[in-house]
Design an enzyme around this catalytic site. Structure first.
Site, mmCIF file in Angstrom:
data_model
loop_
_atom_site.group_PDB
_atom_site.id
_atom_site.type_symbol
_atom_site.label_atom_id
_atom_site.label_comp_id
_atom_site.label_asym_id
_atom_site.label_seq_id
_atom_site.Cartn_x
_atom_site.Cartn_y
_atom_site.Cartn_z
ATOM 1 N N ALA A 174 0.811 -1.227 0.000
ATOM 2 C CA ALA A 174 0.000 0.000 0.000
ATOM 3 C C ALA A 174 0.838 1.269 0.000
ATOM 4 C CB ALA A 174 -0.921 -0.001 1.223
ATOM 5 N N ARG A 228 10.462 7.465 -3.210
ATOM 6 C CA ARG A 228 11.801 7.580 -3.796
ATOM 7 C C ARG A 228 11.905 7.019 -5.216
ATOM 8 N NH1 ARG A 228 14.981 5.043 1.085
ATOM 9 N NH2 ARG A 228 12.856 4.400 1.613
ATOM 10 N N LYS A 268 4.891 1.772 -6.605
ATOM 11 C CA LYS A 268 6.212 1.120 -6.544
ATOM 12 C C LYS A 268 6.184 -0.360 -6.909
ATOM 13 C CE LYS A 268 8.571 0.406 -2.527
ATOM 14 N NZ LYS A 268 9.527 0.755 -1.465
ATOM 15 N N ASP A 303 7.896 -5.144 -1.996
ATOM 16 C CA ASP A 303 9.064 -4.560 -2.668
ATOM 17 C C ASP A 303 10.349 -5.334 -2.395
ATOM 18 O OD1 ASP A 303 9.468 -3.918 -0.037
ATOM 19 O OD2 ASP A 303 9.798 -1.776 -0.353
ATOM 20 N N ASN A 315 7.866 -20.720 -52.982
ATOM 21 C CA ASN A 315 9.024 -19.825 -53.007
ATOM 22 C C ASN A 315 8.544 -18.415 -53.323
ATOM 23 O OD1 ASN A 315 12.105 -19.600 -53.041
ATOM 24 N ND2 ASN A 315 11.447 -18.495 -54.864
ATOM 25 N N ASN A 339 -1.720 -5.485 -48.955
ATOM 26 C CA ASN A 339 -2.856 -5.947 -48.140
ATOM 27 C C ASN A 339 -3.804 -4.827 -47.749
ATOM 28 O OD1 ASN A 339 -0.789 -4.869 -46.552
ATOM 29 N ND2 ASN A 339 -1.494 -5.944 -44.737
ATOM 30 N N TYR A 340 -3.387 -3.597 -47.945
ATOM 31 C CA TYR A 340 -4.141 -2.464 -47.379
ATOM 32 C C TYR A 340 -4.594 -1.542 -48.490
ATOM 33 C CZ TYR A 340 -4.990 1.398 -44.067
ATOM 34 O OH TYR A 340 -5.552 2.388 -43.319
ATOM 35 N N SER A 351 10.441 -12.833 -58.632
ATOM 36 C CA SER A 351 10.947 -11.679 -57.891
ATOM 37 C C SER A 351 10.157 -10.421 -58.194
ATOM 38 C CB SER A 351 12.409 -11.426 -58.260
ATOM 39 O OG SER A 351 13.168 -12.522 -57.847
ATOM 40 N N ALA A 393 8.314 -12.911 -62.846
ATOM 41 C CA ALA A 393 8.935 -11.818 -62.091
ATOM 42 C C ALA A 393 8.361 -10.475 -62.517
ATOM 43 C CB ALA A 393 10.445 -11.838 -62.313
HETATM 44 C C1 UD1 Z 1 10.223 -2.170 7.401
HETATM 45 C C2 UD1 Z 1 10.368 -2.667 8.850
HETATM 46 C C3 UD1 Z 1 11.856 -2.799 9.187
HETATM 47 C C4 UD1 Z 1 12.532 -3.717 8.205
HETATM 48 C C5 UD1 Z 1 12.292 -3.271 6.757
HETATM 49 C C6 UD1 Z 1 12.770 -4.329 5.813
HETATM 50 C C7 UD1 Z 1 8.428 -1.768 10.032
HETATM 51 C C8 UD1 Z 1 7.948 -0.745 11.000
HETATM 52 N N1 UD1 Z 1 9.727 -1.742 9.748
HETATM 53 O O1 UD1 Z 1 10.792 -0.882 7.360
HETATM 54 O O2 UD1 Z 1 12.002 -3.323 10.493
HETATM 55 O O3 UD1 Z 1 13.923 -3.782 8.480
HETATM 56 O O4 UD1 Z 1 10.882 -3.072 6.513
HETATM 57 O O5 UD1 Z 1 12.732 -3.890 4.483
HETATM 58 O O6 UD1 Z 1 7.668 -2.593 9.584
HETATM 59 N N2 UD1 Z 1 3.478 -0.486 3.723
HETATM 60 C C9 UD1 Z 1 2.119 -0.469 3.621
HETATM 61 N N3 UD1 Z 1 1.407 0.379 4.413
HETATM 62 C C10 UD1 Z 1 1.998 1.209 5.285
HETATM 63 C C11 UD1 Z 1 3.404 1.198 5.372
HETATM 64 C C12 UD1 Z 1 4.116 0.342 4.584
HETATM 65 O O7 UD1 Z 1 1.550 -1.226 2.839
HETATM 66 O O8 UD1 Z 1 1.286 1.948 5.966
HETATM 67 C C13 UD1 Z 1 4.235 -1.440 2.880
HETATM 68 C C14 UD1 Z 1 5.137 -0.741 1.887
HETATM 69 O O9 UD1 Z 1 4.449 -0.533 0.667
HETATM 70 C C15 UD1 Z 1 6.266 -1.729 1.741
HETATM 71 C C16 UD1 Z 1 6.314 -2.439 3.089
HETATM 72 O O10 UD1 Z 1 5.071 -2.205 3.708
HETATM 73 O O11 UD1 Z 1 6.008 -2.704 0.750
HETATM 74 C C17 UD1 Z 1 7.433 -1.928 3.993
HETATM 75 O O12 UD1 Z 1 7.257 -0.568 4.252
HETATM 76 P P1 UD1 Z 1 8.457 0.441 4.318
HETATM 77 O O13 UD1 Z 1 7.922 1.792 4.566
HETATM 78 O O14 UD1 Z 1 9.369 0.230 3.162
HETATM 79 O O15 UD1 Z 1 9.147 -0.055 5.675
HETATM 80 P P2 UD1 Z 1 10.650 0.138 6.079
HETATM 81 O O16 UD1 Z 1 10.828 1.501 6.646
HETATM 82 O O17 UD1 Z 1 11.518 -0.286 4.979
HETATM 83 MG MG MG Z 2 11.262 -0.563 2.818
#
Ligand code: UD1
Ligand code: MG
Length: 478
Positions: free
Chosen positions: A14, A19, A26, A108, A387, A396-397, A415, A433
């Site tokens: 979610a 970044r 993402k 991710d 051949n 064709n068009y 040819s 040809a």
């Molecule tokens: C999280 C962990 C951290 C771990 C790291 C590994 C927590 C608090 N921390 O940190 O300990 O080392 O992953 O990569 O869990 N996401 C949602 N909803 C939200 C927040 C995040 O769906 O409200 C999803 C993001 O899309 C992502 C995943 O959860 O796919 C991780 O979220 P991200 O914000 O990347 O957590 P990190 O800070 O990397």
């Molecule tokens: Mg992360």
């Protein structure tokens, strides 16, 4: 397998992925032909887990649409996104009632291997027979540079006590090199109870999933960790530099898998073979080939330098050189290229030859037939042992509609002929040809469509009207 515990996966997808600097969510960015989310799901399936709850939020509709038709997918919506703990809370109502354990992953982390997920499941399952079954098992990893990750805090006996996020960690805790990879298996009941007790009293004001660990530990529940052997596996993709690195790793793995299955790849680092591509044994792949999408290459083929093949099938023993194929199918022992272009709907039977600068679109070419040079064959049905002479095109068009050209078996097209569709050339016919064919050519007939050749005797350049005009002009200007 020892895993008899009904496990449902929850995939957190979610987040915004700020970044990535992208309008695309993402988890929909591609690595080696799959979205990151598809790749994570693929590993989940390969680990024997058939049901998943995908938590969507940012770009929810797009993410849902990207998984349309995927079996076992349930979706939960997290809006707004208040942290990973909040994220899993939203998944709970969608988790099937007979679930005993929940595998939680991030959308991710495309480098996680199904073997690692299986190992986690097996350890978790094995501990269920113990006096005090595990409430949770997490995947950790030892990193030289743990910056940014949650750190694993253990007690003197080595038991996992808590995960501390970078932003909440004390200077001592920041020294810990064992990090949380973001993959966990929890006992479903224990997870529900701990999630209900989460708060957001932390540096980021978020509901951290990682806090369930300390909640469980304080409640006296047993926790354990599996360390990933390969730190690469646990890397999360947060920007496009990491995306490219993850893709490179997956291309590398794919090439390695194919080579171990009997495919020769002369320079694997120069080839990009996407994850869903299949290649048969004893196929030889020269440098700079790209195989994409649902491409299937049979055994014993040669893909000589610079082939770009997308969503196409190639039969056993075919030889392709420097050519582009897109949604085409090629039979066995075909010879394609150099510089052939097979477009969508090109269907080539066995032993077909398509040579240099020949383009085939939406056309069936029968076995043993040849289009050796400089041709366009579009919207056509070509029989066997035909051949097609150099420079022949199907017209064709008509500017509005596309029309069909039908060519029977054993036809010889001379040819530089034009076949103006709709038109039919019957079996065993012969086209002289340079002919422009607009009417049916009957079976066995010779069609000649050319103006008779004129000849002007004793012609030389000095006497030509143009030469005389030029000479006159030059005289006049003196
Ligand atoms: C999280 C962990 C951290 C771990 C790291 C590994 C927590 C608090 N921390 O940190 O300990 O080392 O992953 O990569 O869990 N996401 C949602 N909803 C939200 C927040 C995040 O769906 O409200 C999803 C993001 O899309 C992502 C995943 O959860 O796919 C991780 O979220 P991200 O914000 O990347 O957590 P990190 O800070 O990397
Ligand atoms: Mg992360």
């Amino acid at each position: 397998m020892s895993n008899k515990i009904k496990t449902t996966a929850v995939i957190m997808a979610a987040g915004k992925g700020t970044r990535m600097k992208s309008t695309l969510p993402k988890v929909l960015h591609q690595v080696a032909g799959r979205t990151m989310l598809q790749q994570v799901l693929h590993q989940v399936h390969a680990a024997g887990i058939d049901e998943q709850v995908i938590v969507v939020g940012h770009g929810a509709d797009e993410v849902r649409a990207s998984l349309q038709g995927q079996p076992g997918c349930h979706f939960a919506l997290q809006m707004p996104q208040l942290g990973t703990g909040h994220c899993v809370q939203q998944a709970l109502p969608k988790i099937p009632a007979d679930t005993q354990a929940v595998l939680i992953l991030c959308g991710d982390t495309p480098l996680l291997r199904s073997e690692t997920l299986r190992q986690m499941q097996e350890q978790f399952a094995a501990s269920q027979t113990a006096d005090k079954p595990l409430a949770g098992l997490l995947l950790t990893c030892l990193l030289d540079n743990p910056t940014g990750y949650g750190r694993i805090v253990r007690d003197a006996a080595g038991n996992v006590q808590a995960i501390v996020e970078e932003k909440d960690a004390t200077p001592e805790q920041k020294q810990i090199r064992e990090i949380n990879a973001g993959a966990y298996i929890f006992d479903y009941q224990a997870l529900q109870q701990s999630l209900a007790r989460l708060d957001n009293n932390n540096a980021q004001g978020e509901y951290y999933l990682t806090d369930v660990i300390s909640l469980m530990a304080t409640a006296g529940l047993r926790l354990n960790a599996v360390q990933a052997a390969d730190p690469l596996e646990t890397t999360g993709v947060n920007d496009r530099v990491q995306l490219a690195a993850a893709a490179a790793e997956l291309y590398h793995r794919k090439a390695e898998e194919l080579m171990l299955a009997g495919v020769s790849i002369i320079n694997p680092s120069s080839c990009y073979i996407e994850l869903d591509v299949e290649v048969g044994p004893d196929t030889l792949i020269y440098p700079n080939c790209q195989l994409r999408g649902r491409t299937k290459i049979g055994p014993g083929c040669v893909l000589d330098t610079d082939c770009l093949i997308t969503d196409s099938e190639v039969g056993a023993g075919s030889h392709i050189t420097k050519s582009v194929l897109n949604q085409a199918s090629v039979g066995q022992k075909a010879e394609i290229g150099p510089f052939a272009y097979l477009r969508p709907g090109a269907r080539l039977a066995d032993n077909v030859k398509i040579g240099d600068f020949a383009e085939i679109k939406n056309a069936q070419i029968g076995s043993g037939s040849k289009v050796p040079h400089l041709s366009y064959i579009g919207d056509a049905e070509v029989g066997e042992n035909v051949n097609i002479g150099c420079g022949t095109i199907t017209c064709n068009y008509d500017g509005v509609n596309k029309h069909l050209t039908k060519i029977g078996n054993n036809v010889f097209v001379g040819s530089n002929s034009n076949l103006v569709a709709p038109v039919c050339v019957e079996d065993d016919a012969f086209i002289a040809a340079g002919s422009t064919i607009t009417k049916t050519v009957n079976a066995g007939a010779l069609a000649v469509e050319r103006s008779p050749q004129r000849e002007i005797a004793n012609w030389n350049r000095e006497k030509s009207p143009k030469a005389q005009a030029v000479a006159q002009q030059q005289n006049g200007s003196k």
